[in-house]
Design a protein around this motif. Structure first.
Motif, PDB file in Angstrom:
ATOM      1  N   LEU A  38      28.576  26.734  15.834  1.00 23.55           N
ATOM      2  CA  LEU A  38      29.880  26.087  15.866  1.00 23.55           C
ATOM      3  C   LEU A  38      30.780  26.609  14.757  1.00 23.55           C
ATOM      4  CD1 LEU A  38      28.740  22.409  16.450  1.00 23.55           C
ATOM      5  CD2 LEU A  38      29.569  24.009  18.142  1.00 23.55           C
ATOM      6  N   ARG A  40      32.511  25.429  10.938  1.00 26.24           N
ATOM      7  CA  ARG A  40      33.471  24.369  10.637  1.00 26.24           C
ATOM      8  C   ARG A  40      34.850  24.693  11.196  1.00 26.24           C
ATOM      9  NH1 ARG A  40      37.191  22.350   7.232  1.00 26.24           N
ATOM     10  NH2 ARG A  40      36.914  20.211   6.494  1.00 26.24           N
ATOM     11  N   LEU A  43      35.278  23.568  14.827  1.00 20.47           N
ATOM     12  CA  LEU A  43      35.380  22.117  14.940  1.00 20.47           C
ATOM     13  C   LEU A  43      36.728  21.635  14.405  1.00 20.47           C
ATOM     14  CD1 LEU A  43      33.554  19.913  16.037  1.00 20.47           C
ATOM     15  CD2 LEU A  43      32.795  19.452  13.712  1.00 20.47           C
ATOM     16  N   ILE A  54      37.466  15.635  11.918  1.00 19.81           N
ATOM     17  CA  ILE A  54      36.117  16.187  12.055  1.00 19.81           C
ATOM     18  C   ILE A  54      35.087  15.070  11.949  1.00 19.81           C
ATOM     19  CG2 ILE A  54      34.379  17.617  10.901  1.00 19.81           C
ATOM     20  CD1 ILE A  54      36.523  19.619  10.249  1.00 19.81           C
ATOM     21  N   LEU A 233      28.517  18.693  20.411  1.00 19.62           N
ATOM     22  CA  LEU A 233      29.654  19.344  19.767  1.00 19.62           C
ATOM     23  C   LEU A 233      29.960  20.692  20.416  1.00 19.62           C
ATOM     24  CD1 LEU A 233      28.771  18.491  16.064  1.00 19.62           C
ATOM     25  CD2 LEU A 233      30.704  17.589  17.364  1.00 19.62           C
ATOM     26  N   ILE A 237      33.532  21.808  22.292  1.00 21.12           N
ATOM     27  CA  ILE A 237      34.297  22.989  21.880  1.00 21.12           C
ATOM     28  C   ILE A 237      34.469  23.956  23.046  1.00 21.12           C
ATOM     29  CG2 ILE A 237      34.177  25.072  20.450  1.00 21.12           C
ATOM     30  CD1 ILE A 237      32.969  23.322  18.242  1.00 21.12           C
TER      31      ILE A 237
END
Length: 241
Positions: A38, A40, A43, A54, A233, A237
């Motif tokens: 992912l 940061r 996200l 977040i 997550l 995304i």
């Protein structure tokens, strides 16, 4: 809420303590998952697109992961630093442990992660604006959600934010950091807190790597839960970026 209307809820499950149940098995070290796929930045981009923090996105992933693992929909609570939430703000050296808890509980978790994350985000903004979070600390008013039997367990997560590495000698590189948060109380106490089993997590970012740490709870299911968190997550995304 008036003083005589404050909900009275025991912090400890007296029946469980009376049985002198053995404490849950505690891992020697907290399990920590780096969400390498992912990052940061991805996200944060999702949060910007959806206007959601977040913290709310990862919080929603924690709740949905537990439901996917077969648990009832849990209560969710997390600490809030009140230093910047009062006027005038409180400087770092003017008080210690100026924290309160934000609470979230909704048995309808919605069709996807973003829907649930938006609920968490909106609830936090509302509770901060009307003083609910402040009163929880100042007047020691527990949330009415504690009396709601619709929720089976509970999740406690601390958003540590970005970890800033201190100045170090040139030949020393910090590859990882393990949080000691919640070690003072320990999993045994969290198990009986508010009469519910509590799973404890930390959320942080080191070197732009988003990480979720599992500190206490159903240790046998920790690998499964952490995998579900990453899956939730990643799916959000992939679907929206």
């Amino acid at each position: 809420m008036k003083a005589d209307e404050v909900l009275r809820v025991p912090l400890w499950d007296e029946a469980a303590l009376a049985q002198k149940l053995p404490p849950p098995r505690e891992p020697a070290l907290a399990k920590q998952m780096k969400l390498e796929k992912l990052g940061r930045a991805n996200l944060a981009r999702l949060g910007n697109i959806e206007s959601i923090s977040i913290n709310a996105l990862v919080s929603a992933a924690l709740i949905r992961a537990h439901v996917r693992a077969g648990d009832p929909v849990p209560l969710y609570f997390y600490p809030v630093d009140l230093r910047d939430c009062v006027a005038p703000p409180v400087a770092p050296t003017e008080a210690t442990n100026l924290l309160s808890n934000a609470w979230f509980g909704d048995v309808e978790i919605g069709p996807d992660l973003v829907t649930l994350a938006r609920k968490i985000h909106v609830q936090f903004d509302r509770d901060l604006a009307d003083g609910t979070i402040h009163r929880t600390r100042v007047r020691n008013e527990p949330t009415k959600l504690l009396a709601d039997k619709s929720f089976g367990g509970a999740i406690h997560a601390t958003q540590l934010g970005r970890i800033r590495v201190p100045r170090l000698p040139g030949n020393l590189v910090v590859d990882d950091i393990t949080s000691s948060h919640a070690s003072a109380l320990g999993p045994a106490i969290y198990t009986f807190l508010y009469g519910r089993e509590v799973s404890v997590y930390t959320i942080d970012s080191l070197n732009q790597r988003l990480r979720v740490g599992f500190l206490a709870g159903s240790y046998e299911k920790s690998d499964e839960l952490l995998a579900y968190i990453e899956d939730e997550l990643t799916a959000a995304i992939d679907a929206r970026i």
